[in-house]
Design a protein around this motif. Structure first.
Motif, PDB file in Angstrom:
ATOM      1  N   PHE A 230      -8.906  -5.398  24.837  1.00 61.89           N
ATOM      2  CA  PHE A 230     -10.186  -5.679  25.492  1.00 61.89           C
ATOM      3  C   PHE A 230     -10.581  -4.527  26.396  1.00 61.89           C
ATOM      4  N   LEU A 231      -9.659  -4.078  27.249  1.00 57.36           N
ATOM      5  CA  LEU A 231      -9.973  -3.005  28.191  1.00 57.36           C
ATOM      6  C   LEU A 231     -10.335  -1.715  27.476  1.00 57.36           C
ATOM      7  N   GLU A 232      -9.607  -1.396  26.407  1.00 52.86           N
ATOM      8  CA  GLU A 232      -9.908  -0.185  25.639  1.00 52.86           C
ATOM      9  C   GLU A 232     -11.311  -0.264  25.029  1.00 52.86           C
ATOM     10  N   SER A 233     -11.639  -1.397  24.459  1.00 50.52           N
ATOM     11  CA  SER A 233     -12.966  -1.574  23.870  1.00 50.52           C
ATOM     12  C   SER A 233     -14.056  -1.540  24.934  1.00 50.52           C
ATOM     13  N   ALA A 234     -13.791  -2.163  26.075  1.00 48.40           N
ATOM     14  CA  ALA A 234     -14.771  -2.157  27.163  1.00 48.40           C
ATOM     15  C   ALA A 234     -15.001  -0.739  27.664  1.00 48.40           C
ATOM     16  N   GLU A 235     -13.931   0.029  27.810  1.00 50.82           N
ATOM     17  CA  GLU A 235     -14.067   1.426  28.236  1.00 50.82           C
ATOM     18  C   GLU A 235     -14.901   2.222  27.236  1.00 50.82           C
ATOM     19  N   ARG A 236     -14.687   1.968  25.950  1.00 48.43           N
ATOM     20  CA  ARG A 236     -15.437   2.671  24.914  1.00 48.43           C
ATOM     21  C   ARG A 236     -16.934   2.369  25.036  1.00 48.43           C
ATOM     22  N   GLN A 237     -17.274   1.113  25.275  1.00 49.30           N
ATOM     23  CA  GLN A 237     -18.693   0.748  25.400  1.00 49.30           C
ATOM     24  C   GLN A 237     -19.301   1.329  26.671  1.00 49.30           C
ATOM     25  N   VAL A 238     -18.545   1.365  27.753  1.00 47.98           N
ATOM     26  CA  VAL A 238     -19.051   1.972  28.991  1.00 47.98           C
ATOM     27  C   VAL A 238     -19.262   3.467  28.774  1.00 47.98           C
ATOM     28  N   ASP A 239     -18.363   4.111  28.035  1.00 44.51           N
ATOM     29  CA  ASP A 239     -18.536   5.520  27.716  1.00 44.51           C
ATOM     30  C   ASP A 239     -19.809   5.738  26.892  1.00 44.51           C
ATOM     31  N   LEU A 240     -20.070   4.850  25.933  1.00 49.08           N
ATOM     32  CA  LEU A 240     -21.302   4.946  25.145  1.00 49.08           C
ATOM     33  C   LEU A 240     -22.529   4.757  26.034  1.00 49.08           C
ATOM     34  N   LEU A 241     -22.432   3.844  26.997  1.00 49.38           N
ATOM     35  CA  LEU A 241     -23.525   3.682  27.959  1.00 49.38           C
ATOM     36  C   LEU A 241     -23.741   4.976  28.741  1.00 49.38           C
ATOM     37  N   ARG A 242     -22.659   5.566  29.199  1.00 53.13           N
ATOM     38  CA  ARG A 242     -22.740   6.788  29.995  1.00 53.13           C
ATOM     39  C   ARG A 242     -23.411   7.912  29.201  1.00 53.13           C
ATOM     40  N   ARG A 243     -23.152   7.969  27.896  1.00 52.89           N
ATOM     41  CA  ARG A 243     -23.690   9.044  27.064  1.00 52.89           C
ATOM     42  C   ARG A 243     -25.048   8.721  26.445  1.00 52.89           C
ATOM     43  N   ALA A 244     -25.522   7.501  26.590  1.00 49.58           N
ATOM     44  CA  ALA A 244     -26.800   7.101  25.985  1.00 49.58           C
ATOM     45  C   ALA A 244     -27.950   7.879  26.611  1.00 49.58           C
TER      46      ALA A 244
ATOM     47  N   LEU B 127     -21.118  -4.534  24.607  1.00 47.33           N
ATOM     48  CA  LEU B 127     -20.217  -4.856  25.709  1.00 47.33           C
ATOM     49  C   LEU B 127     -20.333  -6.329  26.079  1.00 47.33           C
ATOM     50  N   LYS B 128     -21.543  -6.840  26.104  1.00 52.58           N
ATOM     51  CA  LYS B 128     -21.756  -8.252  26.425  1.00 52.58           C
ATOM     52  C   LYS B 128     -21.083  -9.141  25.378  1.00 52.58           C
ATOM     53  N   GLY B 129     -21.221  -8.800  24.108  1.00 55.36           N
ATOM     54  CA  GLY B 129     -20.578  -9.572  23.045  1.00 55.36           C
ATOM     55  C   GLY B 129     -19.064  -9.512  23.131  1.00 55.36           C
ATOM     56  N   LEU B 130     -18.530  -8.330  23.413  1.00 52.45           N
ATOM     57  CA  LEU B 130     -17.083  -8.181  23.583  1.00 52.45           C
ATOM     58  C   LEU B 130     -16.597  -9.065  24.725  1.00 52.45           C
ATOM     59  N   ALA B 131     -17.289  -8.985  25.852  1.00 51.10           N
ATOM     60  CA  ALA B 131     -16.908  -9.778  27.024  1.00 51.10           C
ATOM     61  C   ALA B 131     -16.990 -11.270  26.717  1.00 51.10           C
TER      62      ALA B 131
ATOM     63  N   PRO C 236     -31.623   3.597  30.940  1.00 55.30           N
ATOM     64  CA  PRO C 236     -30.494   4.392  30.445  1.00 55.30           C
ATOM     65  C   PRO C 236     -29.973   5.345  31.514  1.00 55.30           C
ATOM     66  N   GLY C 237     -28.654   5.376  31.660  1.00 61.88           N
ATOM     67  CA  GLY C 237     -28.014   6.263  32.620  1.00 61.88           C
ATOM     68  C   GLY C 237     -27.987   5.752  34.046  1.00 61.88           C
ATOM     69  N   ASP C 238     -28.381   4.505  34.275  1.00 66.17           N
ATOM     70  CA  ASP C 238     -28.412   3.950  35.628  1.00 66.17           C
ATOM     71  C   ASP C 238     -27.029   4.102  36.272  1.00 66.17           C
ATOM     72  N   PRO C 239     -26.922   4.965  37.286  1.00 70.45           N
ATOM     73  CA  PRO C 239     -25.607   5.226  37.874  1.00 70.45           C
ATOM     74  C   PRO C 239     -25.015   4.026  38.606  1.00 70.45           C
ATOM     75  N   VAL C 240     -25.847   3.142  39.112  1.00 69.45           N
ATOM     76  CA  VAL C 240     -25.348   1.986  39.857  1.00 69.45           C
ATOM     77  C   VAL C 240     -24.593   1.041  38.921  1.00 69.45           C
ATOM     78  N   ILE C 241     -25.196   0.676  37.793  1.00 74.79           N
ATOM     79  CA  ILE C 241     -24.531  -0.251  36.883  1.00 74.79           C
ATOM     80  C   ILE C 241     -23.330   0.419  36.211  1.00 74.79           C
ATOM     81  N   LEU C 242     -23.431   1.703  35.912  1.00 79.10           N
ATOM     82  CA  LEU C 242     -22.278   2.392  35.334  1.00 79.10           C
ATOM     83  C   LEU C 242     -21.093   2.365  36.299  1.00 79.10           C
ATOM     84  N   ARG C 243     -21.371   2.602  37.566  1.00 76.89           N
ATOM     85  CA  ARG C 243     -20.308   2.586  38.583  1.00 76.89           C
ATOM     86  C   ARG C 243     -19.703   1.187  38.707  1.00 76.89           C
TER      87      ARG C 243
END
Length: 102
Positions: free
Chosen positions: A30-44, A57-61, A81-88
């Protein structure tokens, strides 16, 4: 924001019983998949990629019963896209759990 993994642990225990090694393996997946989706968010760089990663990410969760991450992913889907607050928030939630489990 600290992520409450009580719901995740309860969902995993309900699915696999008291097999601690399997629970740890599934939590890791779960954590690995969640990290992958957050990384995709960061790069979007466009709305479509951002929303796609947020919804994944929502579906995974949801499949793991991780209600806090569901709420954060929903917040991300409503953000630009790229919202630093939600990414953090997402990065901190995932990192906090990994530190707590080590």
């Amino acid at each position: 924001m600290s992520f409450d993994y009580g719901a995740l642990d309860a969902a995993l225990a309900a699915a696999v019983g008291d097999d601690e090694s399997l629970i740890a393996e599934l939590r890791g997946a779960f954590l690995e998949s969640a990290e992958r989706q957050v990384d995709l968010l960061r790069r979007a760089r466009c709305d479509a990629n951002w929303h796609y990663a947020a919804w994944r990410l929502k579906g995974l969760a949801a499949s793991f019963g991780a209600t806090d991450v569901i709420a954060l992913a929903e917040e991300a889907s409503r953000s630009a896209p790229g919202d630093p607050v939600i990414l953090r928030k997402l990065e901190n939630a995932i990192a906090t759990d990994q530190a707590d489990r080590s």
